[in-house]
Design a protein around this motif. Sequence first.
Motif, PDB file in Angstrom:
ATOM      1  N   ALA A 147       0.837  -1.199   0.000  1.00  0.00           N
ATOM      2  CA  ALA A 147       0.000   0.000   0.000  1.00  0.00           C
ATOM      3  C   ALA A 147       0.873   1.250   0.000  1.00  0.00           C
ATOM      4  CB  ALA A 147      -0.924   0.007   1.214  1.00  0.00           C
ATOM      5  N   ALA A 148       0.396   2.313  -0.656  1.00  0.00           N
ATOM      6  CA  ALA A 148       1.100   3.592  -0.688  1.00  0.00           C
ATOM      7  C   ALA A 148       0.068   4.712  -0.795  1.00  0.00           C
ATOM      8  CB  ALA A 148       2.081   3.647  -1.851  1.00  0.00           C
ATOM      9  N   PHE A 149       0.521   5.937  -0.517  1.00  0.00           N
ATOM     10  CA  PHE A 149      -0.329   7.116  -0.599  1.00  0.00           C
ATOM     11  C   PHE A 149       0.133   7.991  -1.757  1.00  0.00           C
ATOM     12  CE2 PHE A 149      -0.904   5.719   3.709  1.00  0.00           C
ATOM     13  CZ  PHE A 149      -2.190   6.097   4.055  1.00  0.00           C
ATOM     14  N   LEU A 150      -0.822   8.619  -2.442  1.00  0.00           N
ATOM     15  CA  LEU A 150      -0.483   9.644  -3.413  1.00  0.00           C
ATOM     16  C   LEU A 150       0.029  10.887  -2.694  1.00  0.00           C
ATOM     17  CD1 LEU A 150      -3.364   9.690  -6.059  1.00  0.00           C
ATOM     18  CD2 LEU A 150      -1.002   9.012  -6.426  1.00  0.00           C
ATOM     19  N   GLY A 151       0.888  11.655  -3.387  1.00  0.00           N
ATOM     20  CA  GLY A 151       1.331  12.912  -2.818  1.00  0.00           C
ATOM     21  C   GLY A 151       0.187  13.851  -2.499  1.00  0.00           C
ATOM     22  N   GLN A 211       1.671  13.256  -7.639  1.00  0.00           N
ATOM     23  CA  GLN A 211       1.093  11.986  -8.059  1.00  0.00           C
ATOM     24  C   GLN A 211       2.058  10.825  -7.875  1.00  0.00           C
ATOM     25  OE1 GLN A 211      -0.416  12.870 -12.064  1.00  0.00           O
ATOM     26  NE2 GLN A 211      -2.438  13.094 -11.171  1.00  0.00           N
ATOM     27  N   ASP A 212       3.176  11.086  -7.222  1.00  0.00           N
ATOM     28  CA  ASP A 212       4.100  10.013  -6.870  1.00  0.00           C
ATOM     29  C   ASP A 212       3.579   9.239  -5.669  1.00  0.00           C
ATOM     30  OD1 ASP A 212       5.864  10.438  -8.903  1.00  0.00           O
ATOM     31  OD2 ASP A 212       7.185  11.740  -7.744  1.00  0.00           O
ATOM     32  N   MET A 213       4.191   8.074  -5.419  1.00  0.00           N
ATOM     33  CA  MET A 213       3.815   7.245  -4.277  1.00  0.00           C
ATOM     34  C   MET A 213       4.670   7.610  -3.067  1.00  0.00           C
ATOM     35  SD  MET A 213       3.242   3.451  -5.931  1.00  0.00           S
ATOM     36  CE  MET A 213       4.986   3.207  -6.295  1.00  0.00           C
ATOM     37  N   TYR A 214       4.044   7.619  -1.891  1.00  0.00           N
ATOM     38  CA  TYR A 214       4.738   7.859  -0.633  1.00  0.00           C
ATOM     39  C   TYR A 214       4.262   6.819   0.379  1.00  0.00           C
ATOM     40  CZ  TYR A 214       5.906  12.324  -2.748  1.00  0.00           C
ATOM     41  OH  TYR A 214       6.374  13.302  -3.606  1.00  0.00           O
TER      42      TYR A 214
END
Length: 378
Positions: free
Chosen positions: A162-166, A217-220
Motif C-alpha cells: 500500500a502507498a499514498f499519493l502525494g 502523483q508520486d507514491m509515498y
Amino acid sequence: MTGLDFTGLTAGPAQVWGGVRLVPLVREEPMPGLRLHREVYGRFGEVLVSPRTSYVSYIPHGLVADWSGEQSAAYGTQLDTVQPVAMAVDRHHRMLKRRPSKKNGKNGKAGQPGGAVTRCRFLPSHLAMEGYLALHFGGPTIAWKQWSDDAVRQGLSPRSEAAFLGLDVPGLADALRVFEIHPGQCGVMVYVADALAAAFVVPHPDDYRALHPTLLQDMYGELIYQYAYFGGSVTDFDARLGDGRHIRTLADLRAAARRREREWRESHDTIMARELLGKSYAFERVYRMASFDMYRFLPPFRIGSDGQHIGELITDHKGRTAYLKTFRLTSAQTRRGYLLNTLADNGWHPRRAADRLGTTPEEIRRRIRAAGFGSRLR
C-alpha cells in the motif's frame, strides 16, 4: 556500482512549509544527451511482467527518455488533481518499452524494423516497486515439509503493498505550489518532519520545471503520511553571519554568505541525506541507452537502520546521476525484505533461518505469518 553518485548536483538552501522541507538540487550545467518528458494516463493500469504475473496499480503517467541528442524543449505537463476511483484499466506492454526515433534511422524508417531506437517509455516508481514485489517471488524451490504444495508450485503470489499519493500527504501540495524553482534546478529532496520522503532528479532544468507538479502523483509510504498528519512544523533555514564585527565590506558579506551556504550543503549531505547517500544498494540494470544505463535498486534491508529506499536510476558513462526517483519503505516493508532475504539465503528452511537469526523455528513461522505469507505455510 554500489552507491548513488550526486557529482554535479549541489543542494541549495531549504524551503519550508509547515512540516514539509524541500531542498533543491542544482546543476551548473545540464546533463548532456538525455531528456525526459511525460505521458499522461491518469488511471489504473495493468502491466504483464511475465506470462503468469501482472502488476496492477494506479499509474498516473509514464516518462519517456530521449537520448537522441536533440535538445528540444520538454513537453508541458498537466496535473490532474482528481483522486483515482474505479475506472477502466489501461494495459501497458512491459514496465519499460523501447520507442523508435522520431526521425528515420540509418537502416530504416522509424517504427519499422531496423529503425534507430533513441527513446524508451518507463513507468516511474512502479519500475522500482515491481522489483521490490518480485523479491524472491518464486518462493521455496525445495518442498520442505513446513511449506505448502501451493508455495512450491506458485511461489509467493500474489503480493501487494500500500502507498499514498502525494495529494494525500498533508501540506505537500501547498509546499510545491509556493516552492521557488531555482535557476539550474534539476531535482529536489522532499522531507516530511525532517524524514527523507523522496529524492527526484532529472537531467535538464526544463525537464524539472515540466515535471515538478508530478511529485503530487508520486507514491509515498504510510510513515510519511503519518509524519505529515501528526508531526509539527520544522524550523526554517536561517543564515546567521555572526555578530558582524568582521564584515566591513560587500566582499566580506558575500564571503560570509557563501561560507554559510557551504556549511548548509555539507550538513545536508552528511546528516540529512546520509540515509540515502551513505548506503550500498543492490542494483539491477534494466536497460542501456547509448552511453546511459538504467537501473532499479534495493536497499540492504537492515533492521533497526534509518530510512531505507528503493528506486530507479539512470547514470551516464561516468556513473553520475542523470535521473533518480526513490520511495521510502516503511518499517514493515523493510522487515518483509529482510525476512525474505534471510529465508532465501538459507534455502527457505525455517530451522536454518532461525539458526542464522539466533531464534527458534516457531518464531520464524510467526514472522512469516506476520509478513502476510502465512497462507503458504502448512
